[in-house]
Structures are given as C-alpha cells and as structure tokens.
Design an enzyme around this catalytic site. Structure first.
Site, PDB file in Angstrom:
ATOM      1  N   ASP A  53      12.926  -2.241  37.936  1.00 28.60           N
ATOM      2  CA  ASP A  53      12.164  -2.343  36.677  1.00 28.60           C
ATOM      3  C   ASP A  53      11.190  -3.582  37.181  1.00 28.60           C
ATOM      4  O   ASP A  53      11.163  -4.271  37.967  1.00 28.60           O
ATOM      5  CB  ASP A  53      13.299  -2.864  35.411  1.00 28.60           C
ATOM      6  CG  ASP A  53      11.979  -2.780  33.789  1.00 28.60           C
ATOM      7  OD1 ASP A  53      10.718  -2.359  34.473  1.00 28.60           O
ATOM      8  OD2 ASP A  53      12.924  -2.432  33.339  1.00 28.60           O
ATOM      9  N   ARG A  72       0.889  -6.228  40.095  1.00 26.74           N
ATOM     10  CA  ARG A  72      -0.154  -6.324  39.246  1.00 26.74           C
ATOM     11  C   ARG A  72      -0.250  -7.983  39.745  1.00 26.74           C
ATOM     12  O   ARG A  72      -1.659  -8.388  40.437  1.00 26.74           O
ATOM     13  CB  ARG A  72      -0.608  -6.459  38.374  1.00 26.74           C
ATOM     14  CG  ARG A  72      -1.075  -4.673  37.707  1.00 26.74           C
ATOM     15  CD  ARG A  72      -1.128  -4.395  35.809  1.00 26.74           C
ATOM     16  NE  ARG A  72       0.572  -4.533  35.637  1.00 26.74           N
ATOM     17  CZ  ARG A  72       0.943  -3.849  35.102  1.00 26.74           C
ATOM     18  NH1 ARG A  72       0.542  -2.601  35.400  1.00 26.74           N
ATOM     19  NH2 ARG A  72       2.281  -4.297  34.314  1.00 26.74           N
ATOM     20  N   HIS A  87       7.746   0.708  45.463  1.00 27.16           N
ATOM     21  CA  HIS A  87       8.656   0.609  43.577  1.00 27.16           C
ATOM     22  C   HIS A  87       9.979   0.423  44.135  1.00 27.16           C
ATOM     23  O   HIS A  87      10.758   1.331  43.859  1.00 27.16           O
ATOM     24  CB  HIS A  87       8.723   2.271  42.634  1.00 27.16           C
ATOM     25  CG  HIS A  87       8.024   2.025  41.733  1.00 27.16           C
ATOM     26  ND1 HIS A  87       6.754   1.885  41.310  1.00 27.16           N
ATOM     27  CD2 HIS A  87       8.856   2.221  39.744  1.00 27.16           C
ATOM     28  CE1 HIS A  87       6.993   1.959  39.706  1.00 27.16           C
ATOM     29  NE2 HIS A  87       8.136   1.685  39.021  1.00 27.16           N
ATOM     30  N   ASN A 136       8.037  -3.000  38.354  1.00 25.88           N
ATOM     31  CA  ASN A 136       7.379  -3.166  39.625  1.00 25.88           C
ATOM     32  C   ASN A 136       6.098  -2.674  39.011  1.00 25.88           C
ATOM     33  O   ASN A 136       5.080  -3.353  40.020  1.00 25.88           O
ATOM     34  CB  ASN A 136       7.215  -1.974  40.065  1.00 25.88           C
ATOM     35  CG  ASN A 136       9.009  -1.152  40.902  1.00 25.88           C
ATOM     36  OD1 ASN A 136       9.029  -2.039  41.765  1.00 25.88           O
ATOM     37  ND2 ASN A 136       9.976  -0.995  40.195  1.00 25.88           N
TER      38      ASN A 136
END
Length: 378
Positions: free
Chosen positions: A197, A204, A193, A199
């Site tokens: 923001d 993916r 992480h 992450n």
C-alpha cells in the site's frame, strides 16, 4: 528492465526552458519577501501538497486543516483515518524536505523502505508489511468496479531485482535533466508498485525529493503534488498511468508522460508565482489598513491569514508572531471587538473569520482567481 527515458522534442525543450526561467525568477522573488512571510508560504505549500496527494488516495482533508495539524492544533474536526494519514504523510514530507541539502545523501533501498515506514507504519500488519517489499500480488482496482484490476504490478519475486535496478539508476549521473529524471522516477516506482500500500504517495514523494535535490528552489516550492490533486488533473494523471497498460510493460515510449509532467511543472510554477504575488499585494493593503486604524503592525499576520485562507486560529497567529498565549488572545479579542474579525466555535476549536469591518481591497486581491497557461497550447 525500466522504462527508457524518451528524447525531448523541440517543443518539450522550449517548455523546459520556460520552467527553468520561472523557477529562477521565483527564487529571486522569494528573496525579496520578509522571511516570516515566506515561511508562512512554505508551510501552506507543504500542507497543500499533503492534502492533495492524500486526496488522490481518498483521504479528504482541507489544506487549512492540514496547516492547523502542522501547528499542533488538537481540535480539528477530522475522522481518525484522515488524521492518521495526514500526520504520517506530513512527517514523511517534512523529512524529505530536510534532505534537499544533505551533503552525504545517497539513494538506497533502505532509504525508500524507511520512508515507506514513516508513511504506512501505523498500518503495519504481517500480511501488509510497512517498510518492506510486498510478499504477494498487488492490484490497482477500477474505482467504478473493484472486481476489475486496472493495473497488476510485477510478480513479487521480481520486485527486489527491479528495485535494485531503480536505486542504481537513481544514483547514477546519466546527464538527464533533473526534472525529467524526477518524472521518470515517479513512473518507475509507481509501475513497480513494490509495497502492499502507499505506492502512489511514495512515487509522488520520491519525485518531490529529486526535484528538491536539484537545489534551484526550496523544497516546499518544488512539489507538483498540489497540482496533481486538482480534480481534472487527477483524472488526467490516472489516464496517463492507464495508458501504460494493465501490466508492467517497460519497453514502450513514454513521451506523453514527460509532456504531462512538464505541463505540471509549468503550471505549478505559475500557481506559486501567483500566490506569491497575491501575498505581497495583500500584505501591502493590510499594512496600510492597520496604520490607518492605529493598530499594531503585528496584527497584519492574523488579518493576512484570514484574507488568504478564510480563517485564523489563535495558535497559528501566536506562532507566526512569536507571542505568548495571553498576548495572542488579547490581539484577537481586540480585532473582534472592533468588528474586523468574528469569532466562530468555542474554546480550543475557536477560529476567527472576516467581520463586517474587514477591509474589502485585500479580500479582493486574495480571492480574485487567476488563469493558468497550458505551455503546449500557448
């Protein structure tokens, strides 16, 4: 320290063999379809991946609306947040797809931060920087109670070292199967992480990039993001991540994560194969229909879009057939006058749906649901 890559058991290897065979078959099948139709399928699959991955983060935009945004449509009824997030993710995904055959490609921290800027640059602030590692703690809160941290990322001062280790791992050829390595890359990144923001979508996307770099299929056919975005699968996706613990604990067996991803690869390949089969069936039926009606064969493109997605807009048809604005408008008016299509909406927001004379067989072929096999239960 990163998660150790688990050894595959006999059933894992059997499922992986089936996935490889389906992907090889898909590559052959795609080559049997005219380029303009596979291009349309690729665009749809990209839009489906964008819509699904964003939906996991709470940004709800339909696949058809994403396609319209990709075509350059301005009058798509979306909130400003949904529009911004969709376009940012689509631009990043498009760039990732272009990297599938880049000859001088290499993973680096700079590449990952640049991709993050493409995704989150429109939200960059001093306290939540885009394209840079986070400077403080990060939490994934429980959706039912935001006061509870379902997951707490590693300390910010540990992030640069962990990302060094991850980039080196991505760059090395350790003999791991590309699909397994892609699944592990997803897990490594989402667990570290490293950003304030974005992450989940970054993790993916990096998985998609590794699959695309494998080179078996065009990158648009390689993503499992659409599969992950289905509600039941999203729930299981979160459960798999929750099973890793509430803090970064890489010294554990993640065999179940591999089985989850192998299921995703297998069922997404089934989904793409089914859509390709439907496309070919619908095209054949619509070609017969326009021939019997004495219509121009190019109208199949507009009718195919309606059958497969529920509607067509002038710009989509215009681009698909390389027409002028005037010609596209005349064709759609002709289909509307004949009762084959019905116009809904006004001016720039106008779209066309099936009319009373739209042939039933292609609609049935397009909309009959298909079943997916769970490879671990088959």
């Amino acid at each position: 320290m990163l998660f150790p890559t688990p050894a595959l058991d006999d059933l894992d290897r059997k499922v992986l063999d089936e996935i490889e065979q389906m992907r090889a078959d898909l590559r052959y099948q795609v080559r049997q379809v005219a380029v303009k139709w596979t291009e349309g399928l690729r665009k749809y699959l990209t839009a489906d991946a964008v819509a699904a991955s964003n939906s996991i983060e709470g940004f709800r935009v339909s696949t058809v609306d994403v396609v319209d945004l990709m075509e350059g449509e301005r009058d798509v009824e979306l909130s400003e947040d949904n529009r911004d997030e969709t376009l940012a993710y689509q631009h990043m995904m498009t760039y990732i797809q272009t990297l599938h055959d880049a000859e001088d490609f290499s993973f680096s921290k700079g590449l990952l931060n640049a991709l993050h800027w493409m995704l989150q640059g429109h939200r960059h602030t001093a306290s939540r920087p885009a394209g840079q590692w986070r400077r403080g703690p990060v939490y994934v809160t429980d959706p039912r109670d935001p006061s509870i941290a379902a997951y707490t990322g590693p300390d910010a001062e540990d992030v640069p070292g962990l990302m060094d280790e991850l980039v080196n791992w991505l760059a090395e050829d350790n003999g791991t199967h590309p699909l397994i390595k892609a699944a592990m890359a997803h897990l490594h990144l989402v667990s570290i992480h490293p950003w304030s923001d974005g992450n989940g979508r970054m993790s993916r996307s990096v998985q998609t990039l590794l699959i695309a770099r494998e080179g078996v299929l065009a990158p648009e056919f390689s993503s499992i993001e659409a599969w992950l975005g289905r509600p039941g699968n999203t729930w299981e996706y979160y459960r798999q991540l929750n099973d890793r613990g509430s803090r970064y604990q890489p010294d554990q067996d993640v065999s179940n994560w591999i089985k989850f991803n192998l299921t995703a690869y297998h069922q997404q390949a089934q989904t793409v194969r089914n859509r390709l089969d439907r496309t070919r069936s619908v095209l054949g039926l619509l070609t017969d229909f326009v021939t019997d009606e004495g219509l121009d064969e190019r109208l199949v493109a507009a009718l195919h879009e309606v059958a497969m997605t529920g509607k067509v807009r002038r710009l989509r048809y215009e681009h698909a057939e390389g027409l002028s604005v005037q010609q596209a408008q005349r064709d759609l008016r002709e289909l509307t006058s004949a009762g084959i299509l019905v116009s809904v909406g006004r001016t720039r927001a106008r779209s066309y749906i099936e009319g009373p004379r739209f042939p039933e067989p292609p609609l049935t072929a397009a909309r009959t649901p298909t079943s997916l096999i769970d490879p671990y239960r088959a």
